[in-house]
Design an enzyme around this catalytic site. Structure first.
Site, PDB file in Angstrom:
ATOM      1  N   LYS A  12       0.227  11.419  -6.049  1.00 22.93           N
ATOM      2  CA  LYS A  12      -0.233  10.781  -4.812  1.00 22.93           C
ATOM      3  C   LYS A  12      -1.709  10.463  -4.996  1.00 22.93           C
ATOM      4  CE  LYS A  12       1.678   9.663  -0.922  1.00 22.93           C
ATOM      5  NZ  LYS A  12       3.096   9.463  -0.583  1.00 22.93           N
ATOM      6  N   ASP A  68       1.468   3.624   0.841  1.00 21.56           N
ATOM      7  CA  ASP A  68       1.708   4.731   1.771  1.00 21.56           C
ATOM      8  C   ASP A  68       0.956   4.305   3.039  1.00 21.56           C
ATOM      9  OD1 ASP A  68       2.815   7.693   1.802  1.00 21.56           O
ATOM     10  OD2 ASP A  68       0.903   7.805   2.819  1.00 21.56           O
ATOM     11  N   GLY A 120       5.171   5.800  15.534  1.00 19.71           N
ATOM     12  CA  GLY A 120       4.512   4.891  14.605  1.00 19.71           C
ATOM     13  C   GLY A 120       4.912   3.454  14.871  1.00 19.71           C
ATOM     14  N   PHE A 121       4.248   2.547  14.157  1.00 17.35           N
ATOM     15  CA  PHE A 121       4.653   1.134  14.204  1.00 17.35           C
ATOM     16  C   PHE A 121       4.404   0.464  12.857  1.00 17.35           C
ATOM     17  CE2 PHE A 121       0.232   1.235  15.649  1.00 17.35           C
ATOM     18  CZ  PHE A 121      -0.354   0.263  14.848  1.00 17.35           C
ATOM     19  N   ASN A 174       4.969   0.233   8.427  1.00 18.33           N
ATOM     20  CA  ASN A 174       6.066  -0.221   7.567  1.00 18.33           C
ATOM     21  C   ASN A 174       7.328   0.635   7.698  1.00 18.33           C
ATOM     22  OD1 ASN A 174       7.166   0.518   4.529  1.00 18.33           O
ATOM     23  ND2 ASN A 174       7.076  -1.663   4.955  1.00 18.33           N
ATOM     24  N   ALA A 204       8.275   2.737  10.223  1.00 15.88           N
ATOM     25  CA  ALA A 204       8.868   2.605  11.561  1.00 15.88           C
ATOM     26  C   ALA A 204       9.575   1.257  11.693  1.00 15.88           C
ATOM     27  CB  ALA A 204       7.777   2.743  12.624  1.00 15.88           C
ATOM     28  N   TRP A 205       8.980   0.218  11.129  1.00 19.51           N
ATOM     29  CA  TRP A 205       9.558  -1.134  11.181  1.00 19.51           C
ATOM     30  C   TRP A 205      10.946  -1.171  10.531  1.00 19.51           C
ATOM     31  CZ3 TRP A 205       9.937  -4.172   6.535  1.00 19.51           C
ATOM     32  CH2 TRP A 205      10.379  -5.481   6.737  1.00 19.51           C
TER      33      TRP A 205
HETATM   34  O1  2IT Z   1       5.862   8.949   0.409  1.00 21.85           O
HETATM   35  C1  2IT Z   1       6.430   8.145  -0.355  1.00 21.85           C
HETATM   36  O2  2IT Z   1       7.500   8.432  -0.910  1.00 21.85           O
HETATM   37  C2  2IT Z   1       5.793   6.857  -0.592  1.00 21.85           C
HETATM   38  N1  2IT Z   1       4.749   6.618  -0.023  1.00 21.85           N
HETATM   39  C3  2IT Z   1       6.404   5.873  -1.552  1.00 21.85           C
HETATM   40  C4  2IT Z   1       5.994   6.177  -2.946  1.00 21.85           C
HETATM   41  C5  2IT Z   1       6.445   5.166  -3.982  1.00 21.85           C
HETATM   42  O3  2IT Z   1       6.050   5.367  -5.126  1.00 21.85           O
HETATM   43  O4  2IT Z   1       7.160   4.219  -3.660  1.00 21.85           O
END
Ligand code: 2IT
Length: 447
Positions: free
Chosen positions: A124, A164, A236-237, A239, A241-242
């Protein structure tokens, strides 16, 4: 292994890293019993090694805002675990980003990626950059500055970031553009969540939300229920939540809320396709305001300032925003208002007290690392398409996503079925992910 002893060591070593400590505690509690049946794990000190990231890169990111002022932020990439494949996980741009937050997310990602059935390790990254109120040009300059450091840490066979919170298709575009210039390497497989004309997978934007609803369908089916006509409170609103709202409506459910840091929009007649499309406009505006929905559709939604989505009566709660967004008090209010199912779509969206409350009050509950794994799984499918220099159709990707979510549900049932026949999805997901990573670590020796 004794969870309490390991936690005491980590607390002393990393005081104040609350999100990280919370995530580790939840996994260790779930796996302790199974772990202790494997003396070979104990001998190789698998848990002690697994809770530490392989490495963390920290770097300064300096850029110039629209007023000509110099701005400095901090950037990070936490490469957590590579036992089952190259590092893989998103980038978060949010004002509250700290090493603790990214360590918790990288730790969770390791087990989530293991559940997807695809060969991806956990990572991450991100920055304390706050996109709120920033212009498109500022977002571009920040992304470019961020990449001038990040590019040395990543690569299509080493570490593959994605989006993210605060990082979507637009940001991935700017990040890739700069990566290409710096690395002089034209392999689009270094990032996922790309645009559809330059290596992005069809359905990747929708995949986290779609996958979450496919998982919810399996969970309901196992419990003898279904989604038709059910009221869903969604937070949320962005990606996630959409995508969740789109698929929930398609499957016949009624989405009665969206929310933001400013409050909650109650949509008593259910969200419409126009409102779902408008969520994309809200995200791209960088206003970070749920009230924008009510301003745009004043006859169809009511705004409750300062309220969470959990104050609105529903059958199913889908946290889709941020870690710890649903507290024990929220869980109590939901249950009192008739909620009987909660599928966590955000990473660690529920506080430990909330999960405990749900589980002790007969609420069907499934954790983020199982429910939201369709996002990273579709990133894995994007990597495969990039490596083969082809693109699959929406139908092909959707079928694979369906199969993966089904498989994740099966793994939860295999490892989480209790003597009374019910399924503890927290235990199931944690043990299934853990066993895969632990076995791979064991087979690769002491490194
Ligand atoms: O929390 C997650 O799994 C993501 N933000 C997606 C991570 C990804 O490499 O697609």
């Amino acid at each position: 292994m004794k969870t309490s002893e390991i936690m005491a060591t980590l607390q002393a070593k990393y005081p104040g890293e609350n999100e990280y400590l919370q995530a580790v505690q939840e996994v260790l509690e779930s796996v302790e019993e199974v772990y202790n049946q494997h003396p070979e794990f104990e001998q190789a000190k698998i848990v002690e090694r697994m809770v530490e990231p392989d490495r963390i890169f920290t770097f300064r990111v300096t850029w110039i805002d629209d007023e000509g002022q110099v701005q400095t932020n901090t950037g990070y990439r936490v490469q957590f675990n590579s036992a089952i494949g190259p590092y893989k996980g998103g980038l978060r741009f949010h004002k509250a980003v700290t090493p603790s937050m990214l360590k918790f997310l990288g730790f969770e990602q390791t087990f989530k990626n293991a559940l997807t059935t695809l060969p991806m390790g956990g990572a991450k990254g991100g920055s304390d950059f706050n996109p709120r109120g920033r212009s498109d040009a500022e977002i571009m300059r920040f992304c470019q500055a961020f990449m001038t450091e990040l590019w040395q840490c990543i690569g299509p066979d080493q570490d593959i970031p994605a989006g993210d919170v605060g990082v979507g298709g637009r940001e991935i575009g700017y990040l890739y553009g700069m990566y290409k210039k710096l690395a002089r390497e034209y392999n689009t497989g270094v990032l996922t969540g790309k645009g559809s004309t330059w290596g992005g997978s069809v359905l990747r934007p929708e995949a986290t939300g779609y996958g979450a609803l496919y998982f919810t369908q399996h969970l309901l089916e196992k419990a003898g229920k279904d989604l038709k006509g059910k009221k869903i409170a969604l937070s949320g609103f962005g990606n996630v939540a959409w995508g969740a709202a789109k698929k929930a409506v398609e499957l016949g459910a009624k989405v009665v809320t969206i929310s933001g840091p400013d409050g909650c929009c109650e949509i008593s007649k259910g969200i419409t396709p126009e409102m779902i499309d408008y969520m994309l406009v809200m995200r791209a505006s960088n206003h970070d305001r749920a009230q924008d929905m009510v301003d745009r559709f004043p006859d169809q939604a009511v705004f409750h300032p300062g309220k969470k989505a959990w104050s609105v009566p529903c059958d199913i709660a889908l946290p889709c925003a941020f870690q710890n967004e649903l507290s024990e008090d929220d869980a109590r209010e939901l249950v009192e208002n008739g909620c009987w199912c909660c599928c966590e779509v955000s990473n660690m969206g529920c506080q430990p007290g909330a999960i405990h409350y749900f589980q002790h009050n007969g609420v069907l509950f499934a954790p983020g690392k199982a429910v939201n794994a369709g996002g990273v799984a579709t990133s894995g499918l994007e990597m495969t398409q990039n490596a083969e220099h082809i693109s699959w159709s929406g139908k092909e990707v959707d079928e694979k996503l369906h199969w993966i979510m089904h498989s994740i549900h099966e793994q939860c049932v295999k490892y989480g079925t209790q003597p009374d026949g019910s399924v503890d999805y927290v235990k199931g997901a944690n043990i299934a992910g853990f066993m895969k990573v632990a076995t791979a670590m064991l087979e690769q020796g002491i490194i």
